[in-house]
Write an enzyme that holds these catalytic residues in place. Sequence first.
Site, PDB file in Angstrom:
ATOM      1  N   LYS A  73     -54.133  17.393 -22.864  1.00  0.00           N
ATOM      2  CA  LYS A  73     -54.757  16.076 -22.973  1.00  0.00           C
ATOM      3  C   LYS A  73     -56.044  16.229 -23.761  1.00  0.00           C
ATOM      4  CE  LYS A  73     -54.095  11.876 -21.291  1.00  0.00           C
ATOM      5  NZ  LYS A  73     -52.774  11.261 -21.085  1.00  0.00           N
ATOM      6  N   VAL A  97     -44.142  -1.571 -20.209  1.00  0.00           N
ATOM      7  CA  VAL A  97     -43.333  -0.895 -19.188  1.00  0.00           C
ATOM      8  C   VAL A  97     -42.686  -1.921 -18.243  1.00  0.00           C
ATOM      9  CG1 VAL A  97     -43.395   0.710 -17.231  1.00  0.00           C
ATOM     10  CG2 VAL A  97     -44.735   1.206 -19.285  1.00  0.00           C
ATOM     11  N   GLY A  98     -43.495  -2.860 -17.742  1.00  0.00           N
ATOM     12  CA  GLY A  98     -42.999  -3.831 -16.764  1.00  0.00           C
ATOM     13  C   GLY A  98     -41.933  -4.743 -17.327  1.00  0.00           C
TER      14      GLY A  98
END
Length: 371
Positions: free
Chosen positions: A77, A181-182
Amino acid sequence: MRDVFDLADELGPAKVLHIHVPRVGLKAILVVDNVAAGPSIGGVRMAPDVSLTECARLARAMTLKNAMAGLPHGGGKSVIFADPKMPAAEKEELVRAFAGALRHEVQYIAGPDMGTNEQCMAWVHDEIGRSVGLPRELGGIPLDQLGATGWGLAHAVKAALPFCDLDLKGARVAVQGFGSVGYHAARFLAAEGAVIVGASDSRGTVYREKGLDVAALSQLKSEGRPVTDYRQGEASGPDDIIDVECDIWIPAARPDVITEQNAEHLQTRLVAQGANIPLTSGAEELLHQRGVLALPDFVANAGGVICAAMEYHGATQTAAFDAIAEKLTHNTTQVLKAATEERIPPRAAAVRIARERVRKAMATRRWGGMV
Ligand code: NAD
């Protein structure tokens, strides 16, 4: 501040880098957590206020997610300390300088994260030829537009159904966060007979017992309107999605939305975590005690990184989506079988399986796969 070595264990982190390029005002950090399975993949976050330990925790989360997904990649990251809303020309200069500083860090492959997007990945690619989440013109697979994570989430849900005695046909679904995503998770589940009874965004919740039309909701969002503008539904505040009675509850918005304080409000059988760390560990424990199955985020939302890794290896969109379906089905089943047999929460089983995979990969490498 806690030192990053306080978080260190047998898996990593392998390398921590501070980057400073005064000429363009670049300050950035990179944590390569583990590269035993292959070069690390992880997002570049652009934000003014991420600590080194938070970056290290996010890198570890990527190690576990990539191992769980069975990818030939470890986890990393990076953070560029800046305001992501800065003028485009300044952002380009910073991102290009950041990429240049990582030219020889071949064990890290950058991807998009909060504050960066496919345009940023194109700049990184132009500088050093190494990034994922690229625009289609450069061989990228537009994973948010296609719904790679929602596709994976839908497969994780399907694999989990036998473990909570549910049938997808007629199952009531509530989705917190009707974004990429939803929306896509709702779209794929509705296509197989699930009924989307509730949806929310940052402005409110809409509920309709008979079911919401996913395409109509998506049309509203594309016009910049809130889900509460949906005409036939009951509108209420954003947090009311937590109280919607349903069979499958999908958090796909932000971290820490379910805590020990509000976990008892959830009236559902299955929680499929689309967002990253939407539930605190205490909340997951409470749900486990109540017999509610909580699919861990790093198992259930791996569709995006699988798609990115497949893109990196030159796969087509079809091959990427097939891989997501296969991996999410297999991994969810493996995790839930172990959790059921050992009577432990799914997260405990998932972490153990992922860590074991990383350990086995390390055993095959001369330096344990460290950089
Ligand atoms: P997005 O920005 O497209 O959508 C987020 C949605 O959440 C928006 O509709 C927003 O209005 C809504 N939201 C924000 N605050 C809310 C609140 N308090 N209550 C209800 N809704 C709220 O983002 P996304 O790409 O869909 O990602 C959603 C989450 O999933 C993030 O946590 C992200 O880190 C995680 N995630 C995304 C991917 C991916 O492939 N995009 C992969 C893994 C994890």
